[in-house]
Design an enzyme around this catalytic site. Structure first.
Site, PDB file in Angstrom:
ATOM      1  N   GLU A   1     -16.181  -7.707   4.704  1.00 18.02           N
ATOM      2  CA  GLU A   1     -16.821  -8.661   3.800  1.00 18.02           C
ATOM      3  C   GLU A   1     -16.642 -10.106   4.264  1.00 18.02           C
ATOM      4  OE1 GLU A   1     -12.620  -8.339   2.130  1.00 18.02           O
ATOM      5  OE2 GLU A   1     -14.010  -7.092   3.271  1.00 18.02           O
TER       6      GLU A   1
ATOM      7  N   CYS B   1      -8.470  -3.006   4.553  1.00 18.89           N
ATOM      8  CA  CYS B   1      -7.197  -3.714   4.750  1.00 18.89           C
ATOM      9  C   CYS B   1      -6.060  -2.935   4.086  1.00 18.89           C
ATOM     10  CB  CYS B   1      -7.290  -5.162   4.262  1.00 18.89           C
ATOM     11  SG  CYS B   1      -5.931  -6.192   4.870  1.00 18.89           S
TER      12      CYS B   1
ATOM     13  N   HIS C   1     -11.552  -7.141   7.602  1.00 15.86           N
ATOM     14  CA  HIS C   1     -12.297  -7.390   6.367  1.00 15.86           C
ATOM     15  C   HIS C   1     -13.782  -7.471   6.689  1.00 15.86           C
ATOM     16  CE1 HIS C   1      -9.075  -8.166   3.425  1.00 15.86           C
ATOM     17  NE2 HIS C   1      -8.390  -8.572   4.476  1.00 15.86           N
TER      18      HIS C   1
END
Length: 197
Positions: free
Chosen positions: A179, A76, A177
């Site tokens: 994650e 990001c 993202h």
């Protein structure tokens, strides 16, 4: 083992939780000496690119990161930091990949920030190994990196086409993202951890 650059501009908890689910060992990079302890480096980032760059400069890590030969992944704002310039704060960044980070154009009739799941079109790249075509990843950002076929390894359309992932040599960046992108995102993190120097 992955070293996470800890410069006060990342949502590190989500990232460390995802790494733990994949049984990927990690630690924190707070000083230049710490960089030598890890085979792979992640630059996380949430928020404002200009402010993030100032925080990174305060760590004294800038030149050491630019000199790295091991795999580096920016996530990001961390991806935006490896470009040359951001319109956010009119900031000069690390200039590792000669691209610009720009504000989405409200005239395109899109909501800003770009938030949610989008299909990513990716090239044949080890970062996306075993990720299915048509996979969606989770985005949340108001600025994007201009599309350039030389460095682009994945793109997405939101108002216009922009880079969802870039690569130059050992430096990689993803605008989404991983994650927060479920199984596919964790697969990407695993792939990154398996990249050779």
């Amino acid at each position: 083992m992955i070293g996470i650059v800890n410069y006060g501009a990342g949502n590190i908890f989500s990232l460390t939780a995802a790494l733990e689910r994949q049984n990927i060992a990690y630690g924190m990079v707070n000083t230049e000496a710490d960089l030598g302890n890890y085979s792979h480096i992640i630059i996380p980032g949430v928020g404002h690119a200009g402010a993030a760059m100032k925080k990174l400069e305060q760590t004294g890590l800038v030149n050491a990161i630019k000199a790295l030969k091991k795999p580096v992944l920016g996530i990001c704002v961390g991806m935006q930091l490896i470009t040359q310039h951001s319109e956010e704060g009119d900031a000069n960044l690390l200039n590792i990949i000669p691209l610009n980070t720009k504000l989405f154009d409200k005239e395109l009739g899109i909501k800003i920030p770009h938030m949610g799941w989008n299909t990513v079109e990716f090239k044949n790249n080890l970062l996306f190994k075993d990720v299915s075509l048509g996979t969606q990843f989770y985005f949340v950002h108001s600025y994007f990196i201009e599309y350039n076929p030389i460095f682009d390894i994945a793109s997405v359309n939101y108002g216009n086409k922009f880079s969802a992932a870039i690569q130059k040599d050992n430096f990689y960046g993803v605008q989404f993202h991983p994650e927060k992108s479920g199984e596919a995102g964790e697969r990407l993190l695993k792939n990154f951890s398996n990249l050779s120097s």
